[in-house]
Enzyme design. Structure first.
Site, PDB file in Angstrom:
ATOM      1  CG  ASN A   1      -5.907  15.873 -18.415  1.00  0.00           C
ATOM      2  OD1 ASN A   1      -6.716  15.392 -19.198  1.00  0.00           O
ATOM      3  ND2 ASN A   1      -5.001  15.136 -17.813  1.00  0.00           N
TER       4      ASN A   1
ATOM      5  CE  LYS B   1      -3.438  13.413 -12.995  1.00  0.00           C
ATOM      6  NZ  LYS B   1      -4.049  13.932 -14.241  1.00  0.00           N
TER       7      LYS B   1
ATOM      8  CG  HIS C   1      -3.132  15.539 -21.711  1.00  0.00           C
ATOM      9  ND1 HIS C   1      -2.522  16.768 -21.842  1.00  0.00           N
ATOM     10  CD2 HIS C   1      -2.121  14.664 -21.437  1.00  0.00           C
ATOM     11  CE1 HIS C   1      -1.221  16.639 -21.648  1.00  0.00           C
ATOM     12  NE2 HIS C   1      -0.951  15.377 -21.405  1.00  0.00           N
TER      13      HIS C   1
ATOM     14  NE  ARG D   1      -1.923  16.466 -11.182  1.00  0.00           N
ATOM     15  CZ  ARG D   1      -1.027  15.685 -10.625  1.00  0.00           C
ATOM     16  NH1 ARG D   1      -1.055  15.431  -9.342  1.00  0.00           N
ATOM     17  NH2 ARG D   1      -0.068  15.137 -11.365  1.00  0.00           N
TER      18      ARG D   1
ATOM     19  CD  GLU E   1       2.700  16.627 -21.654  1.00  0.00           C
ATOM     20  OE1 GLU E   1       1.920  17.569 -21.376  1.00  0.00           O
ATOM     21  OE2 GLU E   1       2.376  15.419 -21.604  1.00  0.00           O
TER      22      GLU E   1
ATOM     23  CE  LYS F   1       2.722  17.083 -13.295  1.00  0.00           C
ATOM     24  NZ  LYS F   1       2.701  15.922 -14.139  1.00  0.00           N
TER      25      LYS F   1
ATOM     26  NE  ARG G   1      -4.098  -1.991   1.976  1.00  0.00           N
ATOM     27  CZ  ARG G   1      -4.059  -2.912   2.942  1.00  0.00           C
ATOM     28  NH1 ARG G   1      -3.220  -2.776   3.943  1.00  0.00           N
ATOM     29  NH2 ARG G   1      -4.865  -3.931   2.899  1.00  0.00           N
TER      30      ARG G   1
ATOM     31  CG  HIS H   1       1.894  11.619 -23.808  1.00  0.00           C
ATOM     32  ND1 HIS H   1       0.561  11.332 -23.635  1.00  0.00           N
ATOM     33  CD2 HIS H   1       2.160  12.680 -22.985  1.00  0.00           C
ATOM     34  CE1 HIS H   1       0.035  12.166 -22.740  1.00  0.00           C
ATOM     35  NE2 HIS H   1       0.985  12.996 -22.334  1.00  0.00           N
TER      36      HIS H   1
ATOM     37  CG  HIS I   1      -4.928  10.538 -22.676  1.00  0.00           C
ATOM     38  ND1 HIS I   1      -5.247  10.816 -21.368  1.00  0.00           N
ATOM     39  CD2 HIS I   1      -3.576  10.696 -22.755  1.00  0.00           C
ATOM     40  CE1 HIS I   1      -4.147  11.113 -20.686  1.00  0.00           C
ATOM     41  NE2 HIS I   1      -3.125  11.055 -21.513  1.00  0.00           N
TER      42      HIS I   1
ATOM     43  CD  GLU J   1      -6.758  15.463 -12.889  1.00  0.00           C
ATOM     44  OE1 GLU J   1      -6.518  14.276 -12.642  1.00  0.00           O
ATOM     45  OE2 GLU J   1      -6.731  15.934 -14.043  1.00  0.00           O
TER      46      GLU J   1
HETATM   47  N1  LIG Z   1       2.308  10.883 -14.715  1.00  0.00           N
HETATM   48  C1  LIG Z   1       2.277  12.023 -15.373  1.00  0.00           C
HETATM   49  O1  LIG Z   1       2.018  13.092 -14.812  1.00  0.00           O
HETATM   50  C2  LIG Z   1       2.588  12.021 -16.841  1.00  0.00           C
HETATM   51  C3  LIG Z   1       2.801  13.239 -17.480  1.00  0.00           C
HETATM   52  C4  LIG Z   1       3.079  13.224 -18.840  1.00  0.00           C
HETATM   53  C5  LIG Z   1       3.197  12.021 -19.520  1.00  0.00           C
HETATM   54  N2  LIG Z   1       3.007  10.868 -18.863  1.00  0.00           N
HETATM   55  C6  LIG Z   1       3.173   9.578 -19.562  1.00  0.00           C
HETATM   56  O2  LIG Z   1       4.525   9.479 -19.979  1.00  0.00           O
HETATM   57  C7  LIG Z   1       4.609   8.606 -21.088  1.00  0.00           C
HETATM   58  C8  LIG Z   1       5.470   9.203 -22.165  1.00  0.00           C
HETATM   59  O3  LIG Z   1       6.752   9.398 -21.625  1.00  0.00           O
HETATM   60  P1  LIG Z   1       8.013   9.645 -22.584  1.00  0.00           P
HETATM   61  O4  LIG Z   1       7.663  10.584 -23.649  1.00  0.00           O
HETATM   62  O5  LIG Z   1       9.157   9.942 -21.698  1.00  0.00           O
HETATM   63  O6  LIG Z   1       8.160   8.261 -23.324  1.00  0.00           O
HETATM   64  P2  LIG Z   1       8.834   6.845 -22.989  1.00  0.00           P
HETATM   65  O7  LIG Z   1       8.963   6.592 -21.557  1.00  0.00           O
HETATM   66  O8  LIG Z   1       8.047   5.887 -23.790  1.00  0.00           O
HETATM   67  O9  LIG Z   1      10.287   6.987 -23.609  1.00  0.00           O
HETATM   68  C9  LIG Z   1      10.420   7.289 -24.958  1.00  0.00           C
HETATM   69  C10 LIG Z   1      11.521   6.467 -25.635  1.00  0.00           C
HETATM   70  O10 LIG Z   1      12.779   7.049 -25.324  1.00  0.00           O
HETATM   71  C11 LIG Z   1      13.690   6.046 -24.918  1.00  0.00           C
HETATM   72  N3  LIG Z   1      14.611   6.718 -23.994  1.00  0.00           N
HETATM   73  C12 LIG Z   1      14.315   7.170 -22.768  1.00  0.00           C
HETATM   74  N4  LIG Z   1      15.349   7.849 -22.268  1.00  0.00           N
HETATM   75  C13 LIG Z   1      16.329   7.801 -23.191  1.00  0.00           C
HETATM   76  C14 LIG Z   1      17.629   8.345 -23.258  1.00  0.00           C
HETATM   77  N5  LIG Z   1      18.123   9.119 -22.282  1.00  0.00           N
HETATM   78  N6  LIG Z   1      18.376   8.103 -24.360  1.00  0.00           N
HETATM   79  C15 LIG Z   1      17.866   7.355 -25.385  1.00  0.00           C
HETATM   80  N7  LIG Z   1      16.619   6.832 -25.392  1.00  0.00           N
HETATM   81  C16 LIG Z   1      15.867   7.063 -24.298  1.00  0.00           C
HETATM   82  C17 LIG Z   1      12.827   4.992 -24.306  1.00  0.00           C
HETATM   83  O11 LIG Z   1      13.478   3.754 -24.289  1.00  0.00           O
HETATM   84  C18 LIG Z   1      11.593   5.029 -25.220  1.00  0.00           C
HETATM   85  O12 LIG Z   1      11.785   4.234 -26.353  1.00  0.00           O
HETATM   86  C19 LIG Z   1       3.188   8.376 -21.555  1.00  0.00           C
HETATM   87  O13 LIG Z   1       2.773   7.098 -21.166  1.00  0.00           O
HETATM   88  C20 LIG Z   1       2.391   9.436 -20.829  1.00  0.00           C
HETATM   89  O14 LIG Z   1       1.069   9.048 -20.600  1.00  0.00           O
HETATM   90  C21 LIG Z   1       2.713  10.847 -17.539  1.00  0.00           C
HETATM   91  O1  LIG Z   2      -0.124  15.860 -14.050  1.00  0.00           O
HETATM   92  C1  LIG Z   2      -1.250  15.976 -14.545  1.00  0.00           C
HETATM   93  O2  LIG Z   2      -2.259  16.158 -13.864  1.00  0.00           O
HETATM   94  C2  LIG Z   2      -1.426  15.868 -16.005  1.00  0.00           C
HETATM   95  O3  LIG Z   2      -2.551  15.832 -16.480  1.00  0.00           O
HETATM   96  C3  LIG Z   2      -0.189  15.827 -16.825  1.00  0.00           C
HETATM   97  C4  LIG Z   2      -0.348  15.163 -18.194  1.00  0.00           C
HETATM   98  O4  LIG Z   2       0.639  15.728 -19.036  1.00  0.00           O
HETATM   99  C5  LIG Z   2      -0.106  13.667 -18.175  1.00  0.00           C
HETATM  100  O5  LIG Z   2      -0.102  13.176 -19.487  1.00  0.00           O
HETATM  101  C6  LIG Z   2      -0.992  12.833 -17.288  1.00  0.00           C
HETATM  102  O6  LIG Z   2      -0.520  11.503 -17.215  1.00  0.00           O
HETATM  103  C7  LIG Z   2      -2.416  12.745 -17.775  1.00  0.00           C
HETATM  104  O7  LIG Z   2      -3.197  12.270 -16.738  1.00  0.00           O
HETATM  105  P1  LIG Z   2      -4.612  11.578 -16.898  1.00  0.00           P
HETATM  106  O8  LIG Z   2      -5.180  11.744 -15.524  1.00  0.00           O
HETATM  107  O9  LIG Z   2      -5.373  12.315 -17.948  1.00  0.00           O
HETATM  108  O10 LIG Z   2      -4.368  10.183 -17.270  1.00  0.00           O
HETATM  109 ZN   LIG Z   3       0.802  14.559 -20.857  1.00  0.00          ZN
END
Ligand SMILES: NC(=O)c1ccc[n+]([C@@H]2O[C@H](COP(=O)([O-])OP(=O)(O)OC[C@H]3O[C@@H](n4cnc5c(N)ncnc54)[C@H](O)[C@@H]3O)[C@@H](O)[C@H]2O)c1
Ligand SMILES: O=C(O)C(=O)C[C@@H](O)[C@H](O)[C@H](O)COP(=O)(O)O
Ligand SMILES: [Zn+2]
Length: 357
Positions: A242, A140, A245, A238, A182, A224, A118, A261, A249, A234
């Site tokens: 989005n 998130k 998005h 927050r 972003e 952020k 947990r 993305h 998505h 959110e």
């Molecule tokens: N939690 C959040 O708040 C939040 C916010 C924005 C996006 N996201 C999520 O993040 C994901 C996208 O993340 P991303 O764009 O970083 O993509 P990713 O994690 O898929 O990485 C992109 C590619 O780059 C490669 N890579 C990573 N670091 C590298 C490096 N230093 N050198 C060479 N190659 C490298 C990876 O192997 C992969 O093929 C999505 O799933 C999206 O939904 C989450």
């Molecule tokens: O941090 C947040 O809140 C965001 O919405 C950031 C987004 O860039 C990110 O892609 C996030 O993962 C989207 O969240 P979701 O709740 O729509 O899945």
């Molecule tokens: Zn995003």
């Protein structure tokens, strides 16, 4: 964020931006941690091994879990594999997870940390621009299901984030540009100076060695951090993060996650701007500025025609919706995000014509 370090999130953790930051990992993990699981994708095996070796040198018992690359990693079976490793190695609540990779890795590793016993500590070591400016910050965490993006997850703030700019030197240019979507989002919702910096030199914005990119990273993290610290779960403010998005998505799902993305967010930003323009909320100049700045970075601003029903299915599963009410984040002006209850889905279809190829 001046000086490259600052606090973000309700827990008040550090988000450090700089170079050669791995040495800070032990301190960030904290004194109670004995065992650490380093989660990384196949593509970053070498970096994962370096992190593991450094942790061992610092006296931790470190293990690695190699997971599938990119969106393939955000899967329940991958989380289950990580839970198995944690279980078989007797990880307790005083132990920790470290993510090494892009947003896909911090999302699934954060989810594993949120759910194991947990909740155990997690530190993110983002290696993509998108991870540094967005995914690793704010807590998130989540995985995809067959029905859509990030539909299962948790709010689980990290113990800290190490955004090491050296990692960007190996990042493919299209991945760096994806992260800039972003950054542009942060410019439109809260910090217009971000837009000015990119407009003055889109080339320098994409240069991993440039002072401009570092400033863009620090400004985006500051946006952020400020938003998340006021509304971790959110409940209101927050939602502005989005922006773009809702359609993004839906595009990612329609494309079976073969789109980056950030590329999907880019199209989603233009869609949201066109929707706001069409309902009389956003002035023409600010709406047009979306397309211009995103195209200057080589990001897409249009999408295939003839996919509307598929996209609408995805839009209906967006987390911002309430019952049958579709909701979008729109701008009332530059830096003035607001939520919008869509009166009729036909309005969205009309807006789709503005971005359809
Ligand atoms: N939690 C959040 O708040 C939040 C916010 C924005 C996006 N996201 C999520 O993040 C994901 C996208 O993340 P991303 O764009 O970083 O993509 P990713 O994690 O898929 O990485 C992109 C590619 O780059 C490669 N890579 C990573 N670091 C590298 C490096 N230093 N050198 C060479 N190659 C490298 C990876 O192997 C992969 O093929 C999505 O799933 C999206 O939904 C989450
Ligand atoms: O941090 C947040 O809140 C965001 O919405 C950031 C987004 O860039 C990110 O892609 C996030 O993962 C989207 O969240 P979701 O709740 O729509 O899945
Ligand atoms: Zn995003």
């Amino acid at each position: 964020m001046a000086g490259g370090s600052g606090s973000a999130g309700t827990g008040g953790y550090d988000v450090v931006v700089g170079k050669g930051l791995l040495g800070r990992l032990p301190d960030m993990l904290g004194p109670t941690v004995r065992r650490v699981l380093v989660i990384h994708p196949r593509a970053l095996r070498a970096t994962g091994d370096v992190v593991k070796a450094d942790l061992e040198t610092a006296g931790f018992q470190a293990l690695t879990a190699e997971i599938p690359d990119a969106e393939e990693g955000k899967h329940i079976q991958v989380a289950a594999f990580c839970w198995q490793v944690l279980g078989q190695n007797d990880f307790t609540r005083s132990d920790a997870v470290v993510s090494v990779g892009g947003g896909s890795v911090s999302d699934v590793a954060g989810f594993v940390a949120a759910t194991w016993l947990r909740g155990v500590r997690v530190v993110h070591f983002p290696t993509t621009l998108l991870g540094m400016v967005d995914a690793a910050v704010g807590g998130k965490a989540g995985i995809n299901t067959a029905e859509g993006k990030n539909l299962v997850g948790a709010f689980h703030p990290p113990a800290g984030v190490l955004a090491d700019l050296d990692t960007l030197l190996t990042l493919p240019p299209n991945e760096l540009v994806s992260g800039l979507a972003e950054v542009v989002k942060c410019g439109f919702i809260a910090d217009p100076e971000i837009l000015t910096i990119i407009e003055s030199s889109p080339e320098q914005a994409q240069n991993p060695h440039s002072a401009q990119l570092r400033e863009l990273i620090e400004r985006s993290i500051a946006v952020k951090a400020q938003v998340v610290s006021s509304d971790l779960r959110e409940a209101g403010a927050r939602e502005m993060l989005n922006y773009g998005h809702t359609l993004a998505h839906a595009i990612e799902l329609a494309e079976r996650y073969q789109w980056r993305h950030g590329a999907a967010v880019s199209v989603g930003l233009v869609f949201a701007a066109e929707l706001a323009r069409s309902v009389g909320r956003l002035d023409d100049a600010t709406a047009d500025r979306h397309r211009t700045i995103l195209e200057s970075l080589g990001l897409p601003t249009s999408y295939s025609s003839g996919r509307w029903e598929t996209l609408l299915d995805g839009i209906r599963r967006d987390k911002k919706n309430r019952g049958d009410q579709l909701r979008f984040v729109l701008l009332d002006g530059l830096g003035k995000p607001t939520t919008y209850d869509v009166p009729d889905a036909s309005l969205l279809f009309a807006t789709y014509q503005e971005i359809a190829e």
